[in-house]
Write a protein that holds these residues in place. Structure first.
Motif, mmCIF file in Angstrom:
data_model
loop_
_atom_site.group_PDB
_atom_site.id
_atom_site.type_symbol
_atom_site.label_atom_id
_atom_site.label_comp_id
_atom_site.label_asym_id
_atom_site.label_seq_id
_atom_site.Cartn_x
_atom_site.Cartn_y
_atom_site.Cartn_z
ATOM 1 N N TYR A 1 0.945 -1.171 -0.005
ATOM 2 C CA TYR A 1 -0.087 0.065 0.116
ATOM 3 C C TYR A 1 0.955 1.186 0.166
ATOM 4 O O TYR A 1 1.973 1.186 0.680
ATOM 5 C CB TYR A 1 -1.016 0.000 1.244
ATOM 6 C CG TYR A 1 -1.563 1.298 1.386
ATOM 7 C CD1 TYR A 1 -2.954 1.485 0.969
ATOM 8 C CD2 TYR A 1 -1.065 2.458 1.985
ATOM 9 C CE1 TYR A 1 -3.492 2.645 0.981
ATOM 10 C CE2 TYR A 1 -1.667 3.541 2.377
ATOM 11 C CZ TYR A 1 -3.030 3.683 1.828
ATOM 12 O OH TYR A 1 -3.421 4.903 1.883
ATOM 13 N N PRO A 2 0.514 2.233 -0.539
ATOM 14 C CA PRO A 2 -0.790 2.376 -1.746
ATOM 15 C C PRO A 2 -0.313 1.695 -3.028
ATOM 16 O O PRO A 2 0.729 1.280 -3.247
ATOM 17 C CB PRO A 2 -0.596 3.888 -2.112
ATOM 18 C CG PRO A 2 0.372 4.331 -1.226
ATOM 19 C CD PRO A 2 1.273 3.470 -0.428
ATOM 20 N N ASN A 3 -1.400 1.057 -3.356
ATOM 21 C CA ASN A 3 -1.312 0.278 -4.487
ATOM 22 C C ASN A 3 -2.283 1.103 -5.872
ATOM 23 O O ASN A 3 -2.812 1.948 -5.564
ATOM 24 C CB ASN A 3 -1.768 -1.081 -4.610
ATOM 25 C CG ASN A 3 -3.332 -1.081 -3.857
ATOM 26 O OD1 ASN A 3 -4.202 -0.397 -4.112
ATOM 27 N ND2 ASN A 3 -3.618 -2.183 -2.937
ATOM 28 N N GLN B 1 -5.035 0.395 -7.223
ATOM 29 C CA GLN B 1 -6.353 0.529 -6.732
ATOM 30 C C GLN B 1 -6.587 1.690 -5.902
ATOM 31 O O GLN B 1 -7.671 2.197 -6.040
ATOM 32 C CB GLN B 1 -6.838 -0.865 -6.310
ATOM 33 C CG GLN B 1 -6.909 -2.253 -7.097
ATOM 34 C CD GLN B 1 -5.241 -2.665 -7.458
ATOM 35 O OE1 GLN B 1 -4.574 -2.599 -6.596
ATOM 36 N NE2 GLN B 1 -5.183 -3.137 -8.466
ATOM 37 N N SER B 2 -5.980 1.925 -4.798
ATOM 38 C CA SER B 2 -6.120 2.995 -3.838
ATOM 39 C C SER B 2 -5.701 4.333 -4.760
ATOM 40 O O SER B 2 -6.686 5.132 -4.486
ATOM 41 C CB SER B 2 -5.251 2.724 -2.696
ATOM 42 O OG SER B 2 -3.649 2.807 -3.048
ATOM 43 N N SER C 1 -8.961 4.574 -6.814
ATOM 44 C CA SER C 1 -10.412 4.994 -5.973
ATOM 45 C C SER C 1 -10.052 6.534 -5.448
ATOM 46 O O SER C 1 -11.077 7.158 -5.448
ATOM 47 C CB SER C 1 -10.114 4.137 -4.633
ATOM 48 O OG SER C 1 -10.873 4.541 -3.852
ATOM 49 N N ASP C 2 -8.752 7.029 -5.171
ATOM 50 C CA ASP C 2 -8.648 8.483 -4.904
ATOM 51 C C ASP C 2 -9.270 9.275 -6.145
ATOM 52 O O ASP C 2 -9.913 10.284 -6.067
ATOM 53 C CB ASP C 2 -7.091 8.659 -4.791
ATOM 54 C CG ASP C 2 -6.623 8.456 -3.378
ATOM 55 O OD1 ASP C 2 -7.308 8.010 -2.483
ATOM 56 O OD2 ASP C 2 -5.309 8.200 -3.093
ATOM 57 N N ARG D 1 -1.179 10.239 1.573
ATOM 58 C CA ARG D 1 -0.470 9.603 0.465
ATOM 59 C C ARG D 1 0.482 10.697 -0.194
ATOM 60 O O ARG D 1 0.514 10.815 -1.549
ATOM 61 C CB ARG D 1 -1.272 9.004 -0.456
ATOM 62 C CG ARG D 1 -1.699 7.454 0.103
ATOM 63 C CD ARG D 1 -2.705 6.882 -0.705
ATOM 64 N NE ARG D 1 -3.853 7.452 -0.927
ATOM 65 C CZ ARG D 1 -4.889 7.393 0.149
ATOM 66 N NH1 ARG D 1 -4.573 7.259 1.353
ATOM 67 N NH2 ARG D 1 -6.120 7.856 0.085
#
Length: 180
Positions: free
Chosen positions: A39-41, A43-44, A47-48, A96
């Motif tokens: 993480y973060p990946n 997908q994250s 999503s953001d 992030r």
């Protein structure tokens, strides 16, 4: 050289992930147990983007930094120990933040913080909150330089401890409902 702060697009995900991978290697080399679990990946980051939280900083047309900025609160911030938040008012959350390795020390994380302050003023929000790993001294220096104050400790959903910081903005605010 001028920089541009803008929303992240899905076409930016690979570049954002390159910068995050650099940050992960930076942490690993310094034995900072942050972002070492996948993480973060992508997908994250996607999503953001879809939530409207993803932002990048461009320099000469090249993405050199990334961050997630939300005005929707942060569930892990509901409980803080060994201190307290400076206010219970609505706040912006910064997550992030990562800066390209070759640009570290150029003040880009501070540039992002200034952009977040501008966003807050336009929305009539007077507080910014952020958390970081206890061993992430570089981010703690950025926060200190930008007049954030350590408020206590929060715990992530996985139980990991993070130092919690906030900053109260002092100025008159111009209320706007849609920021681009």
């Amino acid at each position: 050289m001028a920089v541009m702060f803008r929303r992240t697009h899905e076409a930016d995900v690979d570049r954002v992930m390159e910068i995050i991978a650099q940050a992960q290697r930076f942490f690993q080399a310094r034995k900072i147990d942050q972002w070492q679990n996948g993480y973060p990946n992508p997908q994250s980051i996607i999503s953001d983007i879809r939530s409207g939280y993803g932002y990048v900083l461009e320099k000469a047309g090249r993405i050199v930094a990334t961050a997630a900025i939300s005005f929707d609160g942060e569930p892990t911030y509901r409980r803080i120990v060994d201190g307290r938040w400076s206010t219970d008012e609505p706040y912006a959350v910064v997550h992030r933040i990562a800066v390209e390795s070759s640009e570290k020390g150029a003040g880009l994380a501070s540039t992002i913080m200034k952009q977040v302050e501008t966003m807050c003023r336009k929305k009539g929000i007077s507080t910014i909150r952020i958390d970081t790993h206890r061993d992430n001294r570089p981010m703690q220096r950025v926060l200190e330089k930008n007049h954030f104050h350590c408020c206590g400790i929060i715990f992530l959903a996985d139980g990991s401890e993070r130092l919690a910081f906030d900053k109260r903005l002092s100025c008159s605010f111009e209320k706007r409902t849609n920021f681009r």
